[in-house]
Design a protein around this motif. Structure first.
Motif, PDB file in Angstrom:
ATOM      1  N   MET A  69      39.284  54.064  38.190  1.00 27.05           N
ATOM      2  CA  MET A  69      39.472  53.945  39.543  1.00 27.05           C
ATOM      3  C   MET A  69      38.362  53.343  40.509  1.00 27.05           C
ATOM      4  N   VAL A  70      38.874  52.656  41.388  1.00 30.17           N
ATOM      5  CA  VAL A  70      38.966  51.915  42.447  1.00 30.17           C
ATOM      6  C   VAL A  70      38.645  52.731  43.651  1.00 30.17           C
ATOM      7  N   LEU A  71      37.970  52.690  44.383  1.00 31.22           N
ATOM      8  CA  LEU A  71      38.006  54.010  45.589  1.00 31.22           C
ATOM      9  C   LEU A  71      36.800  53.286  47.144  1.00 31.22           C
ATOM     10  N   PRO A  72      37.165  52.813  48.134  1.00 31.92           N
ATOM     11  CA  PRO A  72      36.457  52.801  49.004  1.00 31.92           C
ATOM     12  C   PRO A  72      35.718  53.511  49.464  1.00 31.92           C
ATOM     13  N   PHE A  73      35.400  54.622  49.189  1.00 31.61           N
ATOM     14  CA  PHE A  73      34.146  54.957  49.327  1.00 31.61           C
ATOM     15  C   PHE A  73      33.269  55.842  48.204  1.00 31.61           C
ATOM     16  N   CYS A  74      31.504  56.191  49.002  1.00 31.15           N
ATOM     17  CA  CYS A  74      31.443  57.049  47.779  1.00 31.15           C
ATOM     18  C   CYS A  74      30.652  58.165  48.363  1.00 31.15           C
ATOM     19  N   ASN A  75      31.628  59.480  48.128  1.00 29.28           N
ATOM     20  CA  ASN A  75      31.175  60.992  49.048  1.00 29.28           C
ATOM     21  C   ASN A  75      32.028  61.687  48.147  1.00 29.28           C
ATOM     22  N   THR A  76      31.989  62.709  48.365  1.00 30.22           N
ATOM     23  CA  THR A  76      32.134  64.007  47.355  1.00 30.22           C
ATOM     24  C   THR A  76      33.316  63.930  47.058  1.00 30.22           C
ATOM     25  N   GLN A  77      34.873  63.469  48.209  1.00 33.57           N
ATOM     26  CA  GLN A  77      36.185  63.687  47.834  1.00 33.57           C
ATOM     27  C   GLN A  77      36.186  62.604  46.094  1.00 33.57           C
ATOM     28  N   ALA A  78      35.608  61.289  46.452  1.00 33.29           N
ATOM     29  CA  ALA A  78      35.684  60.261  45.528  1.00 33.29           C
ATOM     30  C   ALA A  78      34.897  60.739  44.332  1.00 33.29           C
ATOM     31  N   MET A  79      33.929  61.046  44.013  1.00 31.72           N
ATOM     32  CA  MET A  79      33.215  62.162  43.271  1.00 31.72           C
ATOM     33  C   MET A  79      34.416  63.228  42.196  1.00 31.72           C
ATOM     34  N   ALA A  80      34.846  64.028  43.840  1.00 31.48           N
ATOM     35  CA  ALA A  80      35.524  65.138  42.197  1.00 31.48           C
ATOM     36  C   ALA A  80      36.666  64.606  41.832  1.00 31.48           C
ATOM     37  N   LEU A  81      37.332  63.162  42.420  1.00 29.88           N
ATOM     38  CA  LEU A  81      38.641  62.379  41.874  1.00 29.88           C
ATOM     39  C   LEU A  81      38.022  62.048  40.730  1.00 29.88           C
ATOM     40  N   HIS A  82      36.402  61.201  40.194  1.00 29.84           N
ATOM     41  CA  HIS A  82      35.887  60.654  39.146  1.00 29.84           C
ATOM     42  C   HIS A  82      36.014  61.691  38.058  1.00 29.84           C
ATOM     43  N   LEU A  83      35.232  62.290  38.683  1.00 30.40           N
ATOM     44  CA  LEU A  83      35.279  63.398  37.545  1.00 30.40           C
ATOM     45  C   LEU A  83      36.797  63.918  37.131  1.00 30.40           C
ATOM     46  N   GLU A  84      37.690  64.445  37.799  1.00 26.83           N
ATOM     47  CA  GLU A  84      38.780  64.824  37.185  1.00 26.83           C
ATOM     48  C   GLU A  84      38.928  63.953  36.159  1.00 26.83           C
ATOM     49  N   GLU A  85      39.182  62.365  36.007  1.00 27.81           N
ATOM     50  CA  GLU A  85      40.166  61.475  35.192  1.00 27.81           C
ATOM     51  C   GLU A  85      38.656  61.619  34.525  1.00 27.81           C
ATOM     52  N   ILE A  86      37.383  62.459  34.372  1.00 29.30           N
ATOM     53  CA  ILE A  86      36.575  61.954  33.120  1.00 29.30           C
ATOM     54  C   ILE A  86      37.282  63.055  32.644  1.00 29.30           C
ATOM     55  N   ASN A 136      27.266  38.224  37.413  1.00 34.55           N
ATOM     56  CA  ASN A 136      28.706  37.406  37.031  1.00 34.55           C
ATOM     57  C   ASN A 136      29.965  37.194  37.265  1.00 34.55           C
ATOM     58  N   TRP A 137      30.476  38.370  37.915  1.00 36.14           N
ATOM     59  CA  TRP A 137      31.748  37.763  38.541  1.00 36.14           C
ATOM     60  C   TRP A 137      31.673  38.158  39.885  1.00 36.14           C
ATOM     61  N   LEU A 138      31.022  38.839  40.791  1.00 32.30           N
ATOM     62  CA  LEU A 138      30.754  39.400  42.463  1.00 32.30           C
ATOM     63  C   LEU A 138      29.929  38.764  43.241  1.00 32.30           C
ATOM     64  N   SER A 139      28.963  38.038  42.618  1.00 33.22           N
ATOM     65  CA  SER A 139      28.056  37.420  43.836  1.00 33.22           C
ATOM     66  C   SER A 139      28.562  36.068  44.823  1.00 33.22           C
ATOM     67  N   ASN A 140      28.012  35.760  45.322  1.00 34.16           N
ATOM     68  CA  ASN A 140      28.093  34.650  46.137  1.00 34.16           C
ATOM     69  C   ASN A 140      29.707  34.426  46.170  1.00 34.16           C
ATOM     70  N   ARG A 141      30.122  35.235  46.494  1.00 35.79           N
ATOM     71  CA  ARG A 141      31.809  35.015  46.707  1.00 35.79           C
ATOM     72  C   ARG A 141      31.806  35.283  48.394  1.00 35.79           C
ATOM     73  N   ILE A 142      33.240  34.838  48.421  1.00 33.52           N
ATOM     74  CA  ILE A 142      33.323  35.303  50.404  1.00 33.52           C
ATOM     75  C   ILE A 142      34.662  35.642  49.847  1.00 33.52           C
ATOM     76  N   ASP A 171      40.670  43.536  44.041  1.00 34.75           N
ATOM     77  CA  ASP A 171      41.263  42.759  42.821  1.00 34.75           C
ATOM     78  C   ASP A 171      40.340  42.557  41.609  1.00 34.75           C
ATOM     79  N   HIS A 172      38.875  41.686  42.234  1.00 35.19           N
ATOM     80  CA  HIS A 172      37.703  41.012  41.926  1.00 35.19           C
ATOM     81  C   HIS A 172      37.892  41.559  40.688  1.00 35.19           C
ATOM     82  N   CYS A 173      37.045  43.090  41.496  1.00 34.14           N
ATOM     83  CA  CYS A 173      36.360  44.230  41.237  1.00 34.14           C
ATOM     84  C   CYS A 173      37.055  44.639  40.146  1.00 34.14           C
ATOM     85  N   CYS A 174      38.063  45.248  39.691  1.00 30.62           N
ATOM     86  CA  CYS A 174      39.182  45.458  38.963  1.00 30.62           C
ATOM     87  C   CYS A 174      38.792  44.127  38.032  1.00 30.62           C
ATOM     88  N   TYR A 175      38.536  42.831  37.879  1.00 28.22           N
ATOM     89  CA  TYR A 175      38.452  41.992  37.318  1.00 28.22           C
ATOM     90  C   TYR A 175      37.499  42.273  36.448  1.00 28.22           C
TER      91      TYR A 175
END
Length: 117
Positions: A1-18, A74-80, A89-93
């Protein structure tokens, strides 16, 4: 799951998946830091999940901090990034590449001091 925010609603979705991945009759204990959305009074915690907050300001107790650092190094820094979708896409990769290397995850998460007793 890649979500655009770190908030209570996102955490609830994460816990549901777990919760959905926990075997019937089993119970999950999740170690986490004390981010506001992790421990919000509004957070709905599934019945088969228990949250175990780590002490404040103790990143050395939280192996996932090393996982995030490994992914950045290893995969996410020093990129534009060209766009929001490019970031996703980069985060999922990066995540999928790491998941394909369970031995790397285990070695990053090991704490030698925890096995000395």
């Amino acid at each position: 799951m890649v979500l655009p925010f770190c908030n209570t609603q996102a955490m609830a979705l994460h816990l549901e998946e777990i919760s959905a991945a926990v075997a019937p009759g089993a119970h999950a204990v999740i170690l986490l830091d004390q981010a506001g959305w992790h421990l919000s009074g509004d957070l709905v915690i599934p019945a088969n999940v228990t949250l175990l907050p780590l002490p404040p300001k103790c990143p050395e107790l939280n192996p996932v901090e090393n996982i995030w650092q490994f992914m950045r190094d290893n995969w996410l820094s020093n990129r534009i990034f060209k766009s929001y979708d490019d970031i996703i896409d980069h985060c999922c990769y990066a995540w999928n590449k790491l998941v394909d290397q369970p031995w790397t995850i285990m070695s990053i998460g090991l704490r030698d001091w925890a096995h000395e007793f």
